[in-house]
Structures are given as C-alpha cells and as structure tokens.
Design an enzyme around this catalytic site. Structure first.
Site, PDB file in Angstrom:
ATOM      1  N   ASP A   8      26.052  47.032  17.390  1.00  0.00           N
ATOM      2  CA  ASP A   8      27.260  47.402  18.128  1.00  0.00           C
ATOM      3  C   ASP A   8      28.381  46.451  17.728  1.00  0.00           C
ATOM      4  OD1 ASP A   8      25.649  49.243  19.366  1.00  0.00           O
ATOM      5  OD2 ASP A   8      25.494  48.143  21.256  1.00  0.00           O
ATOM      6  N   ASP A 128      25.686  60.086  27.527  1.00  0.00           N
ATOM      7  CA  ASP A 128      25.438  58.780  28.126  1.00  0.00           C
ATOM      8  C   ASP A 128      25.584  58.909  29.634  1.00  0.00           C
ATOM      9  OD1 ASP A 128      25.229  57.776  25.512  1.00  0.00           O
ATOM     10  OD2 ASP A 128      27.398  57.574  25.392  1.00  0.00           O
TER      11      ASP A 128
END
Length: 240
Positions: A8, A128
């Site tokens: 990330d 998500d």
C-alpha cells in the site's frame, strides 16, 4: 488459495493503516519498489498493490507501480482511485494482471458494465465493507449500497472477481470476522479475494475452506505474525 502480500503506497512510502484511516500508520517503509522485492525474494507468487494517494484523491503513484510491475515477474493486482478507461488500459498495458476498480464502479453501474465489456476477466471489483454496506472514496464514505444489492447488479458481468476488505478489522492484526467473511464468500456471484484482519494460519484455513480464491495479508506479514511463504503447507491451494 493464494496468499498475496499488500503493498500500500502513500506519500511515496509503503504503509499499513488501521481501518484505512490516514494518520494511523502501523508500518512505514521508504521504498515501495524494494519493499515489493522483499516479498518476491521471500517467495510471494503475486502482489497486491494499492495507491492510497489515488484513493484519497491526491497525486497518484502510477509511475512507481509501473516500476514494480516491470521489475518483478509475478502477477500484480493494482488499484486505488481508478476511475477511467485510460488508466485501466495504461496499467494493463504496463503488465498488471488485474485492475481493481472501486468507487466509480460502485456508484456508476453503467460505467462498470462498459468497462467489463472492454476488459473482460481483467477487473476486480472492490466491495470494501463496513458492516453490511459498501464504503467508497478511500473507505471514507458509506455508499449506502447494501452488499446483497451489489451482488445482484454484478452477477452477470465478466469480472475477474471481487476484492472484499472488511474495514472493521483491517490493519488491526486481530483476526478476521469469520462470520462475515464466510457469508460474503458464500453469497458472492464471483470469486472472492478476501482482505482485512488475516493474521494467522487459522484465518487462512477458514478462508480457504470457505472458498476464497486468495487472501491479502498486510500488517501480519510486515510484523512477522504470519509467514505465508511455506508453499508446501497443505491448506494453501492455488486456484487458477
């Protein structure tokens, strides 16, 4: 089931956030390219690369993502703030195996349908979740779209799969929400890449038994809680 390490990227660094909230970095590494290389050297067979800056509406990290893809010969699924056909095509042309689409795909069903027709089998839809709803805009807003409704919208689309991150447990290294993970995988009309809270081999066993195609692991591998590179471990079954 394949275990995939998360890379990330935010502010030109590799980070791991708690619940996706900026300012909660648990892990920071200064060089994303080198960080990705460390996981390849340890045996990772794929990479999960997320441009957090792009997801938060800031200047994207596409050049460094391209460099990671170019340098390491493993499949990479790439996402973070991708909202247009040009960027999808750019990343696929650069060698990405799959492109992850989220906010635009959740809020504009016509766009998602169009992109799936142009890139069949190459898009992962990021669903998500916070509770029973889907979060968008870097997990900062509730889309008000229930998971079951989204499943109905996408059941006939030629997606590569669905990326489901459980935001409620993401980055906490305390384990998965077993009930929600199993329910999501069982009800999904497409293969699921599970993410959020995967911290132990027991978590991986639960997801594999539930039918997940892959599991993304972040904090647990960065802190040494989990060593997923023992590819002869019986519970790891690669799904093509």
């Amino acid at each position: 089931m394949m275990i995939i390490p998360a890379v990330d990227i935010m502010d030109h660094r590799v980070v791991q956030l708690v619940g996706g909230v900026p300012g909660t970095e648990r892990i920071t590494m200064p060089d994303p390219v080198s960080a990705a290389g460390e996981w390849i050297a340890k045996g990772a067979k794929a990479l999960h690369i997320i441009d957090l800056d792009g997801a938060f509406g800031k200047e994207n990290n596409i050049p460094v993502i391209k460099e990671i893809i170019k340098r390491y010969d493993v499949p990479a699924e790439v996402g973070g703030g991708i909202k247009d056909e040009r960027t999808i095509r750019e990343l696929l042309d650069a060698g990405a195996d799959k492109v992850i689409v989220g906010t635009k795909a959740i809020t504009d069903n016509g766009w998602l349908t169009d992109m799936c027709s142009k890139f069949p089998g190459r898009l992962l839809l990021a669903m998500d979740t916070k509770g029973d709803n889907i979060a968008v805009k870097g997990w900062q807003e509730d889309s008000s779209v229930p998971v079951k409704e989204m499943f109905l919208r996408i059941k006939d689309l030629p997606l590569a799969g669905i990326l489901n991150t459980n935001i409620d447990v993401e980055g906490k290294a305390r384990g998965i929400d077993e009930r929600r993970a199993k329910t999501f995988i069982f009800e999904s009309p497409h293969p699921v890449v599970a993410s959020g809270g995967v911290s132990t081999e027991e978590d991986a066993k639960v997801l594999a038994a539930a039918g997940a195609a892959a599991a993304v692991v972040g904090v647990a591998v960065y802190t040494g809680l989990m060593e997923p590179w023992k590819w002869d471990t019986p519970w790891i079954v690669n799904i093509q």
